[in-house]
Write a protein that holds these residues in place. Sequence first.
Motif, PDB file in Angstrom:
ATOM      1  N   TRP A  40       0.765  -1.240   0.000  1.00 30.98           N
ATOM      2  CA  TRP A  40       0.000   0.000   0.000  1.00 30.98           C
ATOM      3  C   TRP A  40       0.802   1.299   0.000  1.00 30.98           C
ATOM      4  CZ3 TRP A  40      -4.266  -0.189  -2.204  1.00 30.98           C
ATOM      5  CH2 TRP A  40      -5.034  -1.348  -2.166  1.00 30.98           C
ATOM      6  N   PRO A  41       2.015   1.366   0.502  1.00 40.06           N
ATOM      7  CA  PRO A  41       2.731   2.644   0.464  1.00 40.06           C
ATOM      8  C   PRO A  41       2.930   3.204  -0.947  1.00 40.06           C
ATOM      9  CG  PRO A  41       3.754   1.207   2.050  1.00 40.06           C
ATOM     10  CD  PRO A  41       2.736   0.378   1.314  1.00 40.06           C
ATOM     11  N   THR A  42       3.063   2.331  -1.934  1.00 41.74           N
ATOM     12  CA  THR A  42       3.294   2.799  -3.308  1.00 41.74           C
ATOM     13  C   THR A  42       2.232   2.310  -4.288  1.00 41.74           C
ATOM     14  OG1 THR A  42       4.714   0.903  -3.784  1.00 41.74           O
ATOM     15  CG2 THR A  42       5.797   2.922  -2.949  1.00 41.74           C
ATOM     16  N   ALA A  43       1.136   1.736  -3.789  1.00 44.34           N
ATOM     17  CA  ALA A  43       0.113   1.172  -4.685  1.00 44.34           C
ATOM     18  C   ALA A  43      -0.482   2.217  -5.612  1.00 44.34           C
ATOM     19  CB  ALA A  43      -0.990   0.505  -3.868  1.00 44.34           C
ATOM     20  N   ASP A  44      -0.574   3.451  -5.146  1.00 49.21           N
ATOM     21  CA  ASP A  44      -1.155   4.503  -5.988  1.00 49.21           C
ATOM     22  C   ASP A  44      -0.223   4.937  -7.113  1.00 49.21           C
ATOM     23  OD1 ASP A  44       0.537   5.551  -4.030  1.00 49.21           O
ATOM     24  OD2 ASP A  44      -0.559   7.448  -3.916  1.00 49.21           O
ATOM     25  N   GLN A  45       1.033   4.529  -7.075  1.00 51.54           N
ATOM     26  CA  GLN A  45       2.008   4.901  -8.100  1.00 51.54           C
ATOM     27  C   GLN A  45       2.257   3.792  -9.117  1.00 51.54           C
ATOM     28  OE1 GLN A  45       5.375   5.935  -5.658  1.00 51.54           O
ATOM     29  NE2 GLN A  45       4.093   7.202  -4.350  1.00 51.54           N
ATOM     30  N   GLN A  46       1.591   2.653  -8.920  1.00 50.23           N
ATOM     31  CA  GLN A  46       1.801   1.501  -9.802  1.00 50.23           C
ATOM     32  C   GLN A  46       1.033   1.695 -11.107  1.00 50.23           C
ATOM     33  OE1 GLN A  46       4.114  -0.766  -8.938  1.00 50.23           O
ATOM     34  NE2 GLN A  46       4.337   0.578  -7.171  1.00 50.23           N
ATOM     35  N   PRO A  47       1.593   1.208 -12.230  1.00 51.03           N
ATOM     36  CA  PRO A  47       0.860   1.276 -13.496  1.00 51.03           C
ATOM     37  C   PRO A  47      -0.475   0.546 -13.364  1.00 51.03           C
ATOM     38  CG  PRO A  47       3.123   0.526 -13.848  1.00 51.03           C
ATOM     39  CD  PRO A  47       2.894   0.568 -12.367  1.00 51.03           C
ATOM     40  N   GLY A  48      -1.513   1.162 -13.875  1.00 51.33           N
ATOM     41  CA  GLY A  48      -2.832   0.539 -13.846  1.00 51.33           C
ATOM     42  C   GLY A  48      -3.582   0.703 -12.543  1.00 51.33           C
ATOM     43  N   LYS A  58      -9.871   3.988  -7.114  1.00 50.40           N
ATOM     44  CA  LYS A  58     -10.189   3.444  -5.793  1.00 50.40           C
ATOM     45  C   LYS A  58      -8.937   2.950  -5.081  1.00 50.40           C
ATOM     46  CE  LYS A  58     -14.944   2.215  -6.683  1.00 50.40           C
ATOM     47  NZ  LYS A  58     -15.991   1.233  -6.639  1.00 50.40           N
ATOM     48  N   HIS A  59      -8.016   2.327  -5.820  1.00 50.56           N
ATOM     49  CA  HIS A  59      -6.775   1.864  -5.215  1.00 50.56           C
ATOM     50  C   HIS A  59      -5.884   3.044  -4.814  1.00 50.56           C
ATOM     51  CE1 HIS A  59      -7.964  -2.067  -6.827  1.00 50.56           C
ATOM     52  NE2 HIS A  59      -7.231  -2.536  -5.835  1.00 50.56           N
ATOM     53  N   ARG A  60      -5.876   4.093  -5.627  1.00 50.99           N
ATOM     54  CA  ARG A  60      -5.097   5.277  -5.262  1.00 50.99           C
ATOM     55  C   ARG A  60      -5.653   5.924  -3.997  1.00 50.99           C
ATOM     56  NH1 ARG A  60      -4.888   5.729 -10.986  1.00 50.99           N
ATOM     57  NH2 ARG A  60      -6.620   7.197 -11.034  1.00 50.99           N
ATOM     58  N   GLU A  61      -6.986   5.995  -3.911  1.00 51.78           N
ATOM     59  CA  GLU A  61      -7.619   6.565  -2.730  1.00 51.78           C
ATOM     60  C   GLU A  61      -7.301   5.736  -1.479  1.00 51.78           C
ATOM     61  OE1 GLU A  61     -12.026   8.099  -1.609  1.00 51.78           O
ATOM     62  OE2 GLU A  61     -11.927   6.030  -2.374  1.00 51.78           O
ATOM     63  N   TYR A  62      -7.404   4.416  -1.585  1.00 48.83           N
ATOM     64  CA  TYR A  62      -7.109   3.545  -0.450  1.00 48.83           C
ATOM     65  C   TYR A  62      -5.659   3.732  -0.004  1.00 48.83           C
ATOM     66  CZ  TYR A  62      -7.001  -0.546   2.580  1.00 48.83           C
ATOM     67  OH  TYR A  62      -6.877  -1.367   3.667  1.00 48.83           O
ATOM     68  N   ALA A  63      -4.744   3.760  -0.958  1.00 47.69           N
ATOM     69  CA  ALA A  63      -3.323   3.922  -0.623  1.00 47.69           C
ATOM     70  C   ALA A  63      -3.083   5.238   0.119  1.00 47.69           C
ATOM     71  CB  ALA A  63      -2.470   3.851  -1.887  1.00 47.69           C
ATOM     72  N   ARG A  64      -3.691   6.306  -0.336  1.00 49.14           N
ATOM     73  CA  ARG A  64      -3.533   7.606   0.341  1.00 49.14           C
ATOM     74  C   ARG A  64      -4.114   7.548   1.758  1.00 49.14           C
ATOM     75  NH1 ARG A  64      -4.781   9.448  -4.866  1.00 49.14           N
ATOM     76  NH2 ARG A  64      -6.983   9.676  -4.340  1.00 49.14           N
ATOM     77  N   ARG A  65      -5.296   6.949   1.883  1.00 52.52           N
ATOM     78  CA  ARG A  65      -5.917   6.839   3.209  1.00 52.52           C
ATOM     79  C   ARG A  65      -5.073   5.968   4.134  1.00 52.52           C
ATOM     80  NH1 ARG A  65     -12.345   5.916   1.712  1.00 52.52           N
ATOM     81  NH2 ARG A  65     -12.862   8.136   1.642  1.00 52.52           N
ATOM     82  N   TRP A  66      -4.551   4.873   3.598  1.00 44.39           N
ATOM     83  CA  TRP A  66      -3.756   3.959   4.418  1.00 44.39           C
ATOM     84  C   TRP A  66      -2.491   4.650   4.930  1.00 44.39           C
ATOM     85  CZ3 TRP A  66       1.084   1.785   4.437  1.00 44.39           C
ATOM     86  CH2 TRP A  66       1.268   0.728   5.333  1.00 44.39           C
ATOM     87  N   ARG A  67      -1.804   5.367   4.055  1.00 43.10           N
ATOM     88  CA  ARG A  67      -0.586   6.069   4.486  1.00 43.10           C
ATOM     89  C   ARG A  67      -0.901   7.117   5.553  1.00 43.10           C
ATOM     90  NH1 ARG A  67       0.707   6.130  -1.150  1.00 43.10           N
ATOM     91  NH2 ARG A  67      -0.027   8.286  -1.197  1.00 43.10           N
ATOM     92  N   ALA A  68      -2.021   7.813   5.427  1.00 46.41           N
ATOM     93  CA  ALA A  68      -2.372   8.894   6.346  1.00 46.41           C
ATOM     94  C   ALA A  68      -2.861   8.381   7.697  1.00 46.41           C
ATOM     95  CB  ALA A  68      -3.452   9.776   5.715  1.00 46.41           C
ATOM     96  N   MET A  69      -3.435   7.184   7.722  1.00 48.93           N
ATOM     97  CA  MET A  69      -4.008   6.644   8.957  1.00 48.93           C
ATOM     98  C   MET A  69      -2.895   6.339   9.970  1.00 48.93           C
ATOM     99  SD  MET A  69      -6.265   3.160   9.340  1.00 48.93           S
ATOM    100  CE  MET A  69      -4.987   2.206   8.513  1.00 48.93           C
TER     101      MET A  69
END
Length: 187
Positions: free
Chosen positions: A60-68, A72-83
Amino acid sequence: MRRLTFAMNVSLDGYVAGPDGDLDWSEPSDELFQWWSDRVGATELALYGRRLWEDMSSHWPTADQQPGATPKHREYARRWRAMPKVVFSSTTCPVDWNTRLVTGDAMSEIRRLKEEDGGPMDIGGATLAAAAMRAGLVDEYVLATTPVLVGGGTPFFATLDSWVHLDLVETRTFPGGVLMTRYTAHD
């Protein structure tokens, strides 16, 4: 006083992971994934055991930066890092992304955290959650039950020393026949 919730995907026969840690059976629908993402967004503090931390922090730390990556995955990754997160481990493991490590007595620290003012806490990781269940620290159980029998693996519920009476407070059906049930513990 904060409330502690244990929430995970679970097979119909009660496992959070199948034999050999297999999770392929629990792939969430878009609607269920969004529901989990919204939970992460509303969680003030997440408590992780070491193994779950290693799984989550490897993706999850870099899931929002992965190709494809989907929105929803970008949003989850941002929320996970911030939590804010606390990892409980008897061994030292690297933590980052708004996380602190506790290597001492997990149940004492969880009791201390529950006594603080603040919003909801989630606990994840079968071993850590089992210890919290046995210590009577879990206030709420949320099961997203997938209609599959995996036949063994890591159980959702721990072996307990005494009964825990629960009240059903919410149900919701998701695509694929997944049934979310939410229970609160009472004395």
